[in-house]
Design an enzyme around this catalytic site. Structure first.
Site, PDB file in Angstrom:
ATOM      1  N   ASP A 108     -37.447  29.831 -18.946  1.00 23.47           N
ATOM      2  CA  ASP A 108     -36.093  30.138 -18.504  1.00 23.47           C
ATOM      3  C   ASP A 108     -35.253  30.399 -19.753  1.00 23.47           C
ATOM      4  O   ASP A 108     -35.530  29.834 -20.810  1.00 23.47           O
ATOM      5  CB  ASP A 108     -35.498  28.971 -17.709  1.00 23.47           C
ATOM      6  N   LYS A 189     -38.626  33.765  -4.736  1.00 23.55           N
ATOM      7  CA  LYS A 189     -37.392  33.776  -3.959  1.00 23.55           C
ATOM      8  C   LYS A 189     -36.959  35.213  -3.701  1.00 23.55           C
ATOM      9  O   LYS A 189     -36.988  36.054  -4.609  1.00 23.55           O
ATOM     10  CB  LYS A 189     -36.287  33.040  -4.711  1.00 23.55           C
TER      11      LYS A 189
END
Length: 238
Positions: A108, A189
């Protein structure tokens, strides 16, 4: 002396009575106040805190795994958009990953606190060198599961937000198809409103089965859903 309530229902408090209300502070926007109020009243936030998870998102992976059997002991996992680390925590626990023998790599652009059994890279996954860094972190091994909870900042314009997140899903799916072990799986997602036709075509060609799912812990008023692909066949050319 205060009056003691009597009659039917006396002394009982309803869920509505117990709901925490947050006053709007002078320097706090209404949207921030509503977010804070939602957090304080969210049972999954309370559960995450009580059970030691980094975020309520951990329960989304737990529920998806219960339904689709995505995680197992000893498998290697790549977690895209890992911050703050809830999915990596769940994966490490199920796979038995340890600091001595790490099986989970998370990436990330946000800084993350250490997670036992997880290698964390502070890096934007969309950068060209990120995929190779992930494989190097796994010691050159191919993963058995690529999972992505990546999302771009929302604009409030549903069509624009959908396009942005689908771009991230496409990048994640392409990475998964390039690196997964045969038999592996992919989770990402998406926003409700339909997976792009070409992406779904590519996934169906490369995996034995694909599903759309909305786990119970995903807020009912949220447009998010999850795309699950299982049984990687090995990269299939057109």
């Amino acid at each position: 002396m205060p009056e003691i309530p009597t009659g039917k229902g006396a002394g009982r408090r309803t869920d509505r009575d117990l709901k925490v209300r947050v006053k709007t502070a002078r320097k706090r926007k209404l949207s921030s106040t509503l977010w804070l109020e939602r957090q304080l009243n969210d049972p999954y936030v309370a559960r995450a805190r009580a059970e030691g998870y980094k975020s309520r998102a951990a329960f989304k992976l737990i529920e998806l795994n219960e339904k689709y059997k995505l995680l197992r002991k000893g498998m290697r996992v790549v977690d895209l958009g890992a911050a703050p680390g809830g999915w990596s925590q769940v994966a490490a626990g199920v796979t038995g990953s340890t600091d001595e023998h790490p099986l989970i790599v998370g990436i990330d652009y946000l800084e993350m606190d250490p997670i036992p059994g997880v290698i964390l890279l502070q890096k934007d996954f969309t950068e060209d060198d990120a995929p190779q860094m992930l494989i190097d972190a796994l010691g050159g091994h191919r993963p058995d599961l690529v999972m992505s909870d990546m999302a771009s900042p929302t604009t409030g314009h549903r069509a624009t937000d959908h396009l942005r997140i689908m771009h991230l899903v496409e990048i994640a799916a392409d990475f998964a198809i390039q690196v997964l072990n045969p038999g592996g799986a992919f989770i990402a997602k998406v926003f409700q409103g339909g997976t792009e036709h070409q992406l779904l075509h590519d996934l169906k060609r490369n995996f034995n089965s694909t599903f759309h799912a909305k786990p119970p812990s995903s807020r009912s008023n949220s447009a998010e859903a999850y795309l699950v692909a299982k049984g990687f066949k090995g990269r299939q050319e057109e």
